[in-house]
Design a protein around this motif. Structure first.
Motif, PDB file in Angstrom:
ATOM      1  N   GLY A  98     -38.820  62.417 157.722  1.00  0.00           N
ATOM      2  CA  GLY A  98     -39.815  61.527 158.305  1.00  0.00           C
ATOM      3  C   GLY A  98     -41.104  61.469 157.524  1.00  0.00           C
ATOM      4  N   GLY A  99     -42.174  61.197 158.230  1.00  0.00           N
ATOM      5  CA  GLY A  99     -43.482  61.020 157.610  1.00  0.00           C
ATOM      6  C   GLY A  99     -44.135  59.748 158.135  1.00  0.00           C
ATOM      7  N   PRO A 100     -44.159  58.648 157.341  1.00  0.00           N
ATOM      8  CA  PRO A 100     -43.689  58.621 155.953  1.00  0.00           C
ATOM      9  C   PRO A 100     -44.556  59.510 155.080  1.00  0.00           C
ATOM     10  N   GLY A 101     -43.949  60.018 154.044  1.00  0.00           N
ATOM     11  CA  GLY A 101     -44.653  60.904 153.145  1.00  0.00           C
ATOM     12  C   GLY A 101     -44.073  62.299 153.095  1.00  0.00           C
ATOM     13  N   GLY A 102     -43.127  62.588 154.016  1.00  0.00           N
ATOM     14  CA  GLY A 102     -42.506  63.901 153.994  1.00  0.00           C
ATOM     15  C   GLY A 102     -41.533  64.034 152.833  1.00  0.00           C
ATOM     16  N   SER A 103     -41.542  65.171 152.175  1.00  0.00           N
ATOM     17  CA  SER A 103     -40.641  65.399 151.051  1.00  0.00           C
ATOM     18  C   SER A 103     -39.240  65.700 151.570  1.00  0.00           C
ATOM     19  N   ALA A 104     -38.311  64.798 151.326  1.00  0.00           N
ATOM     20  CA  ALA A 104     -36.926  65.036 151.720  1.00  0.00           C
ATOM     21  C   ALA A 104     -36.309  66.134 150.872  1.00  0.00           C
ATOM     22  N   VAL A 105     -36.698  66.203 149.594  1.00  0.00           N
ATOM     23  CA  VAL A 105     -36.181  67.259 148.724  1.00  0.00           C
ATOM     24  C   VAL A 105     -36.651  68.621 149.227  1.00  0.00           C
ATOM     25  N   GLY A 106     -37.925  68.721 149.561  1.00  0.00           N
ATOM     26  CA  GLY A 106     -38.434  69.981 150.097  1.00  0.00           C
ATOM     27  C   GLY A 106     -37.747  70.362 151.398  1.00  0.00           C
ATOM     28  N   TYR A 107     -37.524  69.383 152.261  1.00  0.00           N
ATOM     29  CA  TYR A 107     -36.850  69.617 153.532  1.00  0.00           C
ATOM     30  C   TYR A 107     -35.424  70.099 153.309  1.00  0.00           C
ATOM     31  N   LEU A 108     -34.736  69.504 152.355  1.00  0.00           N
ATOM     32  CA  LEU A 108     -33.372  69.923 152.048  1.00  0.00           C
ATOM     33  C   LEU A 108     -33.346  71.371 151.574  1.00  0.00           C
ATOM     34  N   GLN A 109     -34.245  71.712 150.665  1.00  0.00           N
ATOM     35  CA  GLN A 109     -34.241  73.050 150.075  1.00  0.00           C
ATOM     36  C   GLN A 109     -34.738  74.108 151.050  1.00  0.00           C
ATOM     37  N   GLN A 110     -35.668  73.739 151.926  1.00  0.00           N
ATOM     38  CA  GLN A 110     -36.260  74.721 152.819  1.00  0.00           C
ATOM     39  C   GLN A 110     -35.520  74.864 154.143  1.00  0.00           C
ATOM     40  N   TYR A 111     -34.844  73.780 154.560  1.00  0.00           N
ATOM     41  CA  TYR A 111     -34.139  73.900 155.831  1.00  0.00           C
ATOM     42  C   TYR A 111     -32.725  73.329 155.810  1.00  0.00           C
ATOM     43  N   ALA A 112     -32.591  72.015 155.618  1.00  0.00           N
ATOM     44  CA  ALA A 112     -31.306  71.356 155.871  1.00  0.00           C
ATOM     45  C   ALA A 112     -30.170  71.956 155.049  1.00  0.00           C
ATOM     46  N   GLY A 113     -30.449  72.289 153.799  1.00  0.00           N
ATOM     47  CA  GLY A 113     -29.397  72.806 152.927  1.00  0.00           C
ATOM     48  C   GLY A 113     -28.951  74.199 153.264  1.00  0.00           C
ATOM     49  N   ILE A 114     -29.712  74.893 154.100  1.00  0.00           N
ATOM     50  CA  ILE A 114     -29.339  76.254 154.502  1.00  0.00           C
ATOM     51  C   ILE A 114     -29.272  76.403 156.025  1.00  0.00           C
ATOM     52  N   GLY A 115     -29.912  75.462 156.766  1.00  0.00           N
ATOM     53  CA  GLY A 115     -30.017  75.611 158.206  1.00  0.00           C
ATOM     54  C   GLY A 115     -29.136  74.693 159.023  1.00  0.00           C
ATOM     55  N   TYR A 116     -28.596  73.654 158.416  1.00  0.00           N
ATOM     56  CA  TYR A 116     -27.653  72.807 159.148  1.00  0.00           C
ATOM     57  C   TYR A 116     -26.412  73.639 159.480  1.00  0.00           C
ATOM     58  N   PRO A 117     -25.658  73.243 160.484  1.00  0.00           N
ATOM     59  CA  PRO A 117     -24.476  74.029 160.868  1.00  0.00           C
ATOM     60  C   PRO A 117     -23.556  74.301 159.681  1.00  0.00           C
ATOM     61  N   GLU A 118     -23.002  75.493 159.663  1.00  0.00           N
ATOM     62  CA  GLU A 118     -22.188  75.917 158.529  1.00  0.00           C
ATOM     63  C   GLU A 118     -21.027  74.968 158.273  1.00  0.00           C
ATOM     64  N   GLU A 119     -20.390  74.466 159.344  1.00  0.00           N
ATOM     65  CA  GLU A 119     -19.244  73.583 159.156  1.00  0.00           C
ATOM     66  C   GLU A 119     -19.668  72.258 158.533  1.00  0.00           C
ATOM     67  N   VAL A 120     -20.871  71.779 158.873  1.00  0.00           N
ATOM     68  CA  VAL A 120     -21.376  70.543 158.270  1.00  0.00           C
ATOM     69  C   VAL A 120     -21.619  70.766 156.780  1.00  0.00           C
ATOM     70  N   ARG A 121     -22.265  71.873 156.443  1.00  0.00           N
ATOM     71  CA  ARG A 121     -22.549  72.164 155.034  1.00  0.00           C
ATOM     72  C   ARG A 121     -21.278  72.440 154.238  1.00  0.00           C
ATOM     73  N   ALA A 122     -20.231  72.907 154.919  1.00  0.00           N
ATOM     74  CA  ALA A 122     -18.967  73.158 154.235  1.00  0.00           C
ATOM     75  C   ALA A 122     -18.275  71.871 153.828  1.00  0.00           C
ATOM     76  N   ARG A 123     -18.463  70.813 154.616  1.00  0.00           N
ATOM     77  CA  ARG A 123     -17.701  69.574 154.414  1.00  0.00           C
ATOM     78  C   ARG A 123     -18.480  68.495 153.657  1.00  0.00           C
ATOM     79  N   TYR A 124     -19.796  68.616 153.631  1.00  0.00           N
ATOM     80  CA  TYR A 124     -20.626  67.594 152.980  1.00  0.00           C
ATOM     81  C   TYR A 124     -21.428  68.181 151.820  1.00  0.00           C
ATOM     82  N   ASP A 125     -21.607  67.377 150.774  1.00  0.00           N
ATOM     83  CA  ASP A 125     -22.692  67.640 149.833  1.00  0.00           C
ATOM     84  C   ASP A 125     -23.982  67.244 150.542  1.00  0.00           C
TER      85      ASP A 125
END
Length: 527
Positions: free
Chosen positions: A118-145
């Motif tokens: 969101g934001g607008p202005g929020g860093s999606a890359v930062g969000y991915l590295q700080q949360y989504a890429g490690i904090g989304y459910p394990e099964e979701v991260r297993a099946r998706y890039d």
């Protein structure tokens, strides 16, 4: 929110009090490319682009990304080129930062899952590295890039930079509840200085940071990644970005989740007014909780929420006359505007309420401003060394391009003050004056209010929280009704957004959709 970036939309945080908070909303699809949307009148529907990719865009869709190590374990980064102006792609490029974390397995890979906070202005890359890429459910991260792109003008993607740290400090403490003509002139002067700084930094880019252009960038990334359809989770402003994508490319909609939804059919003034009421709703919930706790700094047990609000407003009034200077904060003063920002920042997540109580207790009882300054700094993304991210600059750049300004003069604000103060006795005045920022923007808006139907798309899950302060629940209802395939998922609770915030019901419904394509029944409710 009431910040000088005005019309700032919201983005959520998954990291406690690193609150990527929000302010006044101003949303609409915009583009200098007349073919991008049907913008003939307020309430017009966003028109889909032709299904065939124009020949002049083929080189962009055919580019190969060169992935490299990001410096963050498990993540790769790349740079993607997009046309600065989709109407004239031969006239120059904009370079966009992309990051991914590849599917971990086991299970068959489902493709790419693009995220935006969101934001607008929020860093999606930062969000991915700080949360989504490690904090989304394990099964979701297993099946998706897991994939993110910083939108044009944001963070790592040719960021718009309007003011340096010291000037931003001055800007954020400017009085947004002017008592006389002199203070009004000072506020207008601050808005003009901010706008001039943005224009000096990126005069061409400012014309091409619209939500519609960023949505087209997302489709470009989809094509470059080799995905037939887009799978996407967007929060807050990210819902407007995702809905715009669906409107422009309905045939390319895969599994879209729009969490903390926005209503693109509303003009800026109405959006701001309704968000003002949303903050009041959230504050009433905080007030009821506060007086149930021992030592609430705004009233004892049994104090009515309205009185709690009056007590807070009185505290703001004292700061207006006598700011608090606290040792250990580099001599910074807690002004009325910074204190208000700190309080509103805590409205985004009920988990922040204890910290807000402590901060208010310290400020009202001990003249210690550190706690409220910390909350305000989290909102503005101000680091301890006095530097800022470009969040506020990008926020204004997108908002002021996407919709005509809510107000065009101080007189218009004054005329609207009674309505804003009725919507929120505590925050209404400051939020009304914050809506004046875009009146002085150096670039004319290219968008206007419109509906998004996305006729022919796959089911789109729209999530609304009943006491969301920043994206009122009615907006989720409205967007779900506009979308031809909208499915409304309701979370009966507090805070901004719902996915990943503790509701097993919400999380299981969204996970089932992402993993198996099973959209929840329209109208499903969770608590």
């Amino acid at each position: 929110m009431h910040t000088r970036s005005t019309c700032r939309r919201t983005r959520r945080s998954r990291t406690g009090l690193a609150l990527f908070a929000a302010a006044l909303l101003a949303t609409a699809c915009s583009s200098t490319d007349a073919s991008t949307s049907a913008r003939s009148a307020s309430g017009a529907s966003l028109a889909a682009l032709p299904q065939a990719t124009p020949a002049e865009l083929a080189p962009y869709y055919g580019q190969k990304l060169s992935w490299r190590d990001c410096g963050v374990p498990g993540f790769q980064c790349a740079t993607m080129k997009a046309p600065l102006d989709y109407a004239h792609p031969a006239e120059g490029d904009v370079r966009l930062a992309v990051a991914r974390k590849k599917a971990t397995g086991p299970g068959q890979r489902l493709g790419s899952l693009l995220v935006n906070p969101g934001g607008p202005g929020g860093s999606a890359v930062g969000y991915l590295q700080q949360y989504a890429g490690i904090g989304y459910p394990e099964e979701v991260r297993a099946r998706y890039d897991m994939v993110a792109v910083d939108p044009r003008g944001v963070a790592r993607s040719e960021p718009v930079e309007c003011l340096d740290g010291p000037k931003m400090d001055a800007y954020t403490r400017t009085d947004t509840t002017p008592d006389d003509e002199k203070e009004t002139e000072q506020l207008v002067g601050a808005y003009k200085t901010f706008a001039e700084g943005c224009s000096t930094d990126a005069p061409e880019l400012l014309r091409h940071v619209s939500t519609a252009e960023s949505a087209r960038d997302m489709d470009l990334l989809r094509g470059v990644l080799g995905d037939e359809k887009l799978t996407y989770v967007g929060a807050s402003y990210g819902t407007f970005l995702g809905a715009t994508y669906a409107g422009l490319f309905p045939d390319r909609v895969g599994r879209l989740v729009l969490d903390g939804a926005m209503d693109p059919s509303l003009p800026a003034r109405q959006l701001n007014m309704e968000q003002t009421a949303g903050f009041e709703t959230a504050f009433q919930s905080f007030a009821k909780d506060c007086v149930r706790q021992s030592g609430c700094p705004l009233g004892g047990k049994g104090t009515a929420p309205d009185q709690v609000g009056k007590n807070l407003k009185a505290f703001f009034g004292k700061l207006d006359a006598h700011p608090i200077r606290t040792a250990g904060t580099d001599g910074r003063e807690l002004t009325e505007s910074l204190a208000t920002t700190g309080v509103i920042a805590a409205m985004y997540d009920e988990g922040a309420w204890p910290q807000l109580r402590e901060a208010l207790t310290a400020a009202t009882k001990k003249n210690d401003a550190a706690g409220l300054l910390a909350l305000s700094d989290s909102y503005y993304e101000r680091d301890p060394d006095g530097t800022y991210s470009n969040l506020m600059s990008a926020n204004a750049a997108v908002n002021c391009l996407d919709l005509p300004a809510a107000f065009t003069s101080p007189d218009e604000v004054r005329a609207a003050l009674p309505d804003f103060e009725k919507a929120s006795p505590v925050f209404g005045e400051g939020l009304a004056w914050a809506s004046l920022n875009c009146a002085y923007w150096p670039v004319q808006p290219s968008g206007e209010p419109h509906r998004i139907a996305a006729e022919g798309s796959a089911p789109i899950v729209v999530v609304g929280t009943t006491r969301d302060p920043a994206t009122p629940y009615r907006w989720a209802e409205a967007l779900a009704a506009q979308l031809s395939a909208g499915r409304l998922l309701t979370y009966d609770g507090d805070g901004h957004t719902a996915y990943g915030r503790g509701s097993t019901c919400v999380d299981s419904a969204i996970d089932a959709y992402l993993l198996r394509g099973t959209a929840p029944a329209n109208g499903k409710r969770c608590s």
